[in-house]
Design an enzyme around this catalytic site. Structure first.
Site, PDB file in Angstrom:
ATOM      1  N   LEU A  84      76.063  47.878  55.432  1.00 21.65           N
ATOM      2  CA  LEU A  84      76.477  48.939  54.511  1.00 21.65           C
ATOM      3  C   LEU A  84      75.375  49.315  53.533  1.00 21.65           C
ATOM      4  O   LEU A  84      75.221  50.484  53.186  1.00 21.65           O
ATOM      5  CB  LEU A  84      77.725  48.481  53.742  1.00 21.65           C
ATOM      6  CG  LEU A  84      78.468  49.550  52.952  1.00 21.65           C
ATOM      7  CD1 LEU A  84      79.219  50.483  53.886  1.00 21.65           C
ATOM      8  CD2 LEU A  84      79.457  48.914  51.965  1.00 21.65           C
ATOM      9  N   ARG A  85      74.592  48.341  53.080  1.00 22.13           N
ATOM     10  CA  ARG A  85      73.544  48.596  52.091  1.00 22.13           C
ATOM     11  C   ARG A  85      72.167  48.737  52.747  1.00 22.13           C
ATOM     12  O   ARG A  85      71.157  48.250  52.222  1.00 22.13           O
ATOM     13  CB  ARG A  85      73.540  47.491  51.036  1.00 22.13           C
ATOM     14  CG  ARG A  85      74.858  47.379  50.285  1.00 22.13           C
ATOM     15  CD  ARG A  85      74.871  46.277  49.247  1.00 22.13           C
ATOM     16  NE  ARG A  85      76.191  46.107  48.665  1.00 22.13           N
ATOM     17  CZ  ARG A  85      76.661  46.834  47.640  1.00 22.13           C
ATOM     18  NH1 ARG A  85      75.890  47.749  47.073  1.00 22.13           N
ATOM     19  NH2 ARG A  85      77.889  46.627  47.177  1.00 22.13           N
ATOM     20  N   SER A 167      78.488  43.768  60.336  1.00 24.82           N
ATOM     21  CA  SER A 167      79.345  44.361  59.312  1.00 24.82           C
ATOM     22  C   SER A 167      79.602  45.832  59.625  1.00 24.82           C
ATOM     23  O   SER A 167      80.193  46.144  60.651  1.00 24.82           O
ATOM     24  CB  SER A 167      78.692  44.157  57.936  1.00 24.82           C
ATOM     25  OG  SER A 167      79.604  44.403  56.898  1.00 24.82           O
ATOM     26  N   GLU A 277      83.660  37.662  55.030  1.00 24.06           N
ATOM     27  CA  GLU A 277      83.655  37.074  56.365  1.00 24.06           C
ATOM     28  C   GLU A 277      85.076  36.725  56.821  1.00 24.06           C
ATOM     29  O   GLU A 277      85.411  36.884  58.000  1.00 24.06           O
ATOM     30  CB  GLU A 277      82.770  35.839  56.405  1.00 24.06           C
ATOM     31  CG  GLU A 277      82.475  35.337  57.810  1.00 24.06           C
ATOM     32  CD  GLU A 277      81.614  36.276  58.616  1.00 24.06           C
ATOM     33  OE1 GLU A 277      81.420  36.017  59.830  1.00 24.06           O
ATOM     34  OE2 GLU A 277      81.109  37.272  58.056  1.00 24.06           O
ATOM     35  N   HIS A 308      79.440  35.728  55.169  1.00 22.68           N
ATOM     36  CA  HIS A 308      78.928  37.051  55.515  1.00 22.68           C
ATOM     37  C   HIS A 308      77.471  37.166  55.052  1.00 22.68           C
ATOM     38  O   HIS A 308      77.172  37.758  54.011  1.00 22.68           O
ATOM     39  CB  HIS A 308      79.794  38.095  54.808  1.00 22.68           C
ATOM     40  CG  HIS A 308      79.902  39.417  55.500  1.00 22.68           C
ATOM     41  ND1 HIS A 308      80.594  39.608  56.670  1.00 22.68           N
ATOM     42  CD2 HIS A 308      79.413  40.646  55.165  1.00 22.68           C
ATOM     43  CE1 HIS A 308      80.556  40.874  57.019  1.00 22.68           C
ATOM     44  NE2 HIS A 308      79.837  41.537  56.123  1.00 22.68           N
TER      45      HIS A 308
END
Length: 331
Positions: A84-85, A167, A277, A308
């Site tokens: 996501l980042r 993710s 996670e 995670h």
């Protein structure tokens, strides 16, 4: 003083004019097109091994792509999708893991697109209006048309590809492979959120995307009742994955061998990773039940501990390596 003039025979004069014109043309064309064309035009055979950073034209502008070429010039490729980042300078697979070393001697090209923060690697409806995004994300178009067409100039096949992500990239990998079966033969999800229609997921994604760059999720797939949400849910579109080689992995959120927090910030990140996670584990287990009920095979990996974070995804990439190379015939 009388000026003495020498005249060339007419035949030699014509030759001289032709030579000057030819040299002038070479000079002008070289100045206008030479260096630029040479740097932008791909080779027609895949380089053997080595690493490059390419700038690939797209509807979003030029996109940076990190590439490690197949060790022996093979035409298979493995796309590695970020989370996501995702950063704008480099793909985290290239520095958070040892992915390059893992596949350095294998006959498969690693393709690591850079950027795509909060994008879910999909085509958006509009630019995000919360953060004044200047462009509309068109990541599905890039990854399934513009990028493979560009790499074909280097001898990388547009139809002999694998894709794996973590993710956010996990659900994207399954979506892209399901919608583009002519391109991908393998798809892997590592700690991915692959039941997007599950309870509370649309609201959770909205909050997560706002936190990671102030993105408005309605600009991505529209409001929660829009069909865009269903199209991008691997759980809903499981039938499209039938016959695809798949690797699905998630741990349970219990801290494992790579977790050694010492400072307060470490404990915070560990706690966050535990929750994320655990949620991905619920998704992976639900996805497993879904596929098995439909008679669709896949490889599953559920380590007894892990949160995670990147060390676990690096380990899972290594665990998936044999299946990937077998599927792509890329040993």
């Amino acid at each position: 003083m009388q000026r003495i003039r020498f005249r060339l025979p007419e035949r030699n004069t014509r030759r001289a004019r032709v030579l000057v014109a030819a040299l002038l043309s070479i000079f002008l064309l070289g100045g206008m097109f030479g260096p630029t064309a040479a740097s932008a035009t791909p080779a027609h055979t895949a380089p053997w091994g080595g690493y490059d950073e390419l700038w690939v034209p797209s509807s979003m502008g030029n996109i940076k792509v990190q590439v490690q070429w197949a060790a022996r010039g093979g035409n298979a490729a493995l796309y590695l999708l970020d989370g996501l980042r995702a950063q704008n300078d480099r793909n985290a697979w290239s520095f958070e893991t040892n992915a390059l070393d893992q596949y350095r001697n294998d006959n498969i090209t690693l393709v690591m697109p850079v950027g795509g923060e909060s994008s879910f690697y999909t085509d958006w409806y509009a630019p995000s209006n919360f953060n004044a995004q200047p462009i509309t994300y068109r990541w599905e178009t890039f990854l399934t048309h513009e990028l493979p067409d560009f790499l074909a100039g280097y001898g990388v096949s547009p139809t002999n590809n694998a894709i794996i992500g973590l993710s956010m990239g996990g659900s994207a990998a399954l979506n892209l492979a399901g919608h583009h079966r002519d391109q991908f033969k393998f798809a892997g999800s590592l700690s991915g959120y692959i039941n997007i229609s599950g309870p509370g997921m649309r609201e959770a994604i909205r909050v997560a995307m706002f936190d990671a760059g102030r993105y408005n999720v309605d600009s991505m797939w529209g409001p929660p009742w829009s069909s865009g949400w269903l199209r991008n849910d691997p759980f809903v579109n499981a039938e499209s994955l039938r016959g695809l080689s798949m690797y699905i992995s998630s741990s349970n959120g219990i801290p494992g061998p790579y977790d050694h927090p010492s400072a307060p910030i470490d404990y915070f990140h560990t706690a966050t990773g535990m929750g994320l996670e655990a949620l991905s584990w619920v998704h992976a287990r639900a996805f497993e039940i879904r596929l098995k009920s439909m008679g669709i095979p896949a490889t599953y990996s559920f380590p007894p501990a892990g949160i995670h974070s990147w060390p676990y995804w690096s380990a899972e990439l290594w665990m998936a390596r044999g299946q990937i190379l077998d599927t792509m015939n890329a040993w």
